[in-house]
Write an enzyme that holds these catalytic residues in place. Structure first.
Site, PDB file in Angstrom:
ATOM      1  N   TRP A 178     -21.999  26.151   3.838  1.00 49.04           N
ATOM      2  CA  TRP A 178     -21.036  25.826   2.793  1.00 49.04           C
ATOM      3  C   TRP A 178     -19.992  26.951   2.783  1.00 49.04           C
ATOM      4  O   TRP A 178     -20.360  28.131   2.679  1.00 49.04           O
ATOM      5  CB  TRP A 178     -21.775  25.760   1.452  1.00 49.04           C
ATOM      6  CG  TRP A 178     -20.951  25.416   0.259  1.00 49.04           C
ATOM      7  CD1 TRP A 178     -20.090  24.363   0.125  1.00 49.04           C
ATOM      8  CD2 TRP A 178     -20.935  26.116  -0.998  1.00 49.04           C
ATOM      9  NE1 TRP A 178     -19.545  24.358  -1.137  1.00 49.04           N
ATOM     10  CE2 TRP A 178     -20.046  25.424  -1.845  1.00 49.04           C
ATOM     11  CE3 TRP A 178     -21.582  27.252  -1.486  1.00 49.04           C
ATOM     12  CZ2 TRP A 178     -19.791  25.829  -3.154  1.00 49.04           C
ATOM     13  CZ3 TRP A 178     -21.334  27.656  -2.789  1.00 49.04           C
ATOM     14  CH2 TRP A 178     -20.439  26.950  -3.613  1.00 49.04           C
ATOM     15  N   LYS A 189     -25.824  18.794  -9.459  1.00 43.86           N
ATOM     16  CA  LYS A 189     -26.034  17.505  -8.791  1.00 43.86           C
ATOM     17  C   LYS A 189     -27.216  16.765  -9.392  1.00 43.86           C
ATOM     18  O   LYS A 189     -27.125  15.577  -9.675  1.00 43.86           O
ATOM     19  CB  LYS A 189     -26.305  17.715  -7.304  1.00 43.86           C
ATOM     20  CG  LYS A 189     -25.667  18.948  -6.712  1.00 43.86           C
ATOM     21  CD  LYS A 189     -24.313  18.693  -6.144  1.00 43.86           C
ATOM     22  CE  LYS A 189     -23.663  20.017  -5.766  1.00 43.86           C
ATOM     23  NZ  LYS A 189     -22.450  19.864  -5.011  1.00 43.86           N
ATOM     24  N   ASP A 231     -30.574  29.495  -1.575  1.00 40.00           N
ATOM     25  CA  ASP A 231     -29.632  28.779  -2.438  1.00 40.00           C
ATOM     26  C   ASP A 231     -29.998  27.296  -2.449  1.00 40.00           C
ATOM     27  O   ASP A 231     -29.859  26.607  -1.440  1.00 40.00           O
ATOM     28  CB  ASP A 231     -28.202  28.970  -1.913  1.00 40.00           C
ATOM     29  CG  ASP A 231     -27.196  28.235  -2.782  1.00 40.00           C
ATOM     30  OD1 ASP A 231     -27.406  28.173  -4.015  1.00 40.00           O
ATOM     31  OD2 ASP A 231     -26.198  27.711  -2.236  1.00 40.00           O
TER      32      ASP A 231
HETATM   33  N1  KET Z   1     -24.715  25.899  -3.171  1.00 38.45           N
HETATM   34  C1  KET Z   1     -24.550  24.859  -2.349  1.00 38.45           C
HETATM   35  C2  KET Z   1     -25.375  24.795  -1.111  1.00 38.45           C
HETATM   36  C3  KET Z   1     -23.623  23.869  -2.667  1.00 38.45           C
HETATM   37  O1  KET Z   1     -23.495  22.847  -1.838  1.00 38.45           O
HETATM   38  C4  KET Z   1     -22.849  23.960  -3.845  1.00 38.45           C
HETATM   39  C5  KET Z   1     -21.833  22.963  -4.166  1.00 38.45           C
HETATM   40  C6  KET Z   1     -23.086  25.052  -4.686  1.00 38.45           C
HETATM   41  C7  KET Z   1     -24.019  26.003  -4.320  1.00 38.45           C
HETATM   42  C8  KET Z   1     -22.338  25.244  -5.963  1.00 38.45           C
HETATM   43  O2  KET Z   1     -22.894  24.538  -7.014  1.00 38.45           O
HETATM   44  P1  KET Z   1     -22.222  24.565  -8.475  1.00 38.45           P
HETATM   45  O3  KET Z   1     -23.342  24.405  -9.393  1.00 38.45           O
HETATM   46  O4  KET Z   1     -21.250  23.434  -8.497  1.00 38.45           O
HETATM   47  O5  KET Z   1     -21.535  25.891  -8.621  1.00 38.45           O
HETATM   48  N2  KET Z   1     -21.333  22.195  -3.267  1.00 38.45           N
HETATM   49  C9  KET Z   1     -20.382  21.102  -3.410  1.00 38.45           C
HETATM   50  C10 KET Z   1     -19.261  21.327  -4.353  1.00 38.45           C
HETATM   51  C11 KET Z   1     -18.404  22.517  -4.027  1.00 38.45           C
HETATM   52  O6  KET Z   1     -17.940  22.682  -2.894  1.00 38.45           O
HETATM   53  O7  KET Z   1     -18.170  23.304  -4.966  1.00 38.45           O
HETATM   54  C12 KET Z   1     -19.895  20.694  -2.015  1.00 38.45           C
HETATM   55  O8  KET Z   1     -20.291  21.309  -1.019  1.00 38.45           O
HETATM   56  O9  KET Z   1     -19.146  19.727  -1.918  1.00 38.45           O
END
Ligand code: KET
Length: 400
Positions: free
Chosen positions: A132, A248, A213
């Site tokens: 990511w 999610k 993570d």
């Molecule tokens: N870790 C991973 C692996 C992940 O895919 C995301 C979010 C996050 C942490 C962040 O989570 P949050 O609770 O929203 O801070 N991924 C999606 C959204 C983004 O890019 O922010 C994505 O990969 O599309």
């Protein structure tokens, strides 16, 4: 007049930038497979039933909104711990885990990265190739030099496992290894349990600092199987970091609900770490937001709501699996002789399609189907109404 004349323009984020571009596209048949967000079969962002019930409790009677503690609500912290480590885990009874609420999974990565950079200033950080994009951004933002460890093998749609192990063996003590316990982003290709065992053995032998993570618990196999690596690391006696996100699996993206846990040697060490995490949080944003915190606390600590939640996650998980199968079948029918087995083998929200940046640019331009330039699609953006359109478009750009 010239105050800001040296400020450079921002190129935009490779994932979040797609949301705006999709929004501005006037085509009626446009499709959003960019950001990792679960949409239901009607293309809508669900408000889970368990969340609606929790919100009804919060709203009636209306509650005052004091500041939350710097590290969040106690019930919220317990919820993170129970999900990750198991309700009856000895490590929790021993009070060896420091846990704080954070502003999403991103906030957990940031608070953790700042902590590690302060206490292990020599450490470098290594992320999977690919990962990511914001893993790199957040750790670099905390002052780390970020390198990559071998991971995805495009030739086999699998993992370069021997290279991965050989690489980890070259790292220095306390170097940070960022791992995805399940539903690897962006590839959807996860380690088997036997492979996890071997990776964690090297982490232990080399005294590396694992940072796990997990943003998709429940979307892979199930709530427990998805945290195999975390519980195995505890069993092996490792001391390590876990960042988790409820964005999610509770469909609470905008509430910014996440957590950071640090497995420590004993209760005294966990207290010290907990205090330093609070210190960091106070200096960045002081305390976490309250609404999402209360929703998580209520859902996770009420047995009926918790059980309802787990079932709602599995409905999301199963719909994604169904879309994977349909996309694969459709592509194999349209491009006879080619295998798209990788689509059904990959786990979680994403499929790594192998589409080149040029093919992605074309599918966006000619079809209005938005996906990340590295060829990642969010399978959760597919539904009964758009899957034929997407399969047709993919077949079209893949055929030559
Ligand atoms: N870790 C991973 C692996 C992940 O895919 C995301 C979010 C996050 C942490 C962040 O989570 P949050 O609770 O929203 O801070 N991924 C999606 C959204 C983004 O890019 O922010 C994505 O990969 O599309």
């Amino acid at each position: 007049l010239f105050m800001f004349s040296h400020v450079e323009p921002y190129a935009g984020d490779p994932i979040l930038g797609l949301m705006d571009k999709h929004k501005q596209d006037p085509r009626a048949d446009k499709v959003n497979l960019g950001v990792g967000v679960y949409f239901d079969n009607d293309g809508k962002l669900p408000v889970l039933n368990c969340v609606q019930k929790a919100e009804a409790q919060i709203a009636n009677p209306p509650k005052p909104r004091p500041y939350l503690p710097m590290d969040g609500l106690p019930g919220y912290r317990a919820a993170c711990q129970n999900l990750l480590f198991g309700k009856d885990a000895q490590v929790l009874k021993d009070k060896r885990v420091a846990t704080t609420a954070t502003i999403g999974g991103s906030g957990a990565l940031k608070v953790g990265a700042d902590f590690i950079h302060a206490w292990f200033p020599q450490a470098k950080c290594y992320v999977s190739d690919p990962t990511w994009a914001n893993h790199i951004g957040i750790f670099e933002g905390s002052g780390f030099a970020v390198g990559k460890y071998p991971y995805y093998d495009a030739a086999t749609n699998g993992i370069k496992f021997d290279e991965l192990i050989a690489f980890l063996n070259t790292l220095q003590a306390h170097d940070v290894v960022l791992l995805h316990p399940c539903c690897h982003n962006p590839t959807g290709v996860d380690l088997t349990q036997a492979q996890w065992d071997k990776v964690l053995e090297v982490v232990k032998a080399k005294n590396l600092l694992a940072f796990m993570d997990i943003a998709y618990q429940g979307f892979g196999e199930d709530m427990d199987a998805d945290v195999y690596a975390i519980r195995k690391a505890v069993d092996m006696g490792l001391l390590f970091f876990v960042s988790n996100s409820f964005s999610k699996n509770l469909s609470l993206y905008g509430e910014r609900v996440g957590g950071l846990s640090v497995v420590c040697k004993d209760e005294a060490q966990a207290k010290a770490v907990q205090g330093q995490l609070q210190f960091n949080i106070r200096r960045i944003y002081s305390s976490p937001p309250s609404h999402g915190g209360h929703v998580v606390d209520i859902v996770m600590n009420d047995e009926a709501l918790f059980n309802e939640w787990v079932q709602e996650v599995y409905v999301m998980r199963d719909r994604i699996k169904d879309m994977r199968q349909k996309l694969r079948d459709s592509l194999e029918a349209k491009l006879p002789g080619r295998s798209f087995e990788y689509i059904t083998k990959q786990n979680g929200m994403f499929s790594y399609t192998g589409l080149t940046p040029e093919q992605v640019a074309r599918i966006i331009k000619d079809f209005g189907i938005y996906m990340v330039a590295n060829g990642r699609i969010s399978v959760a953006g597919l539904n009964a109404s758009n899957i034929d359109y997407v399969a047709n478009a993919m077949a079209e750009v893949l055929k030559d």
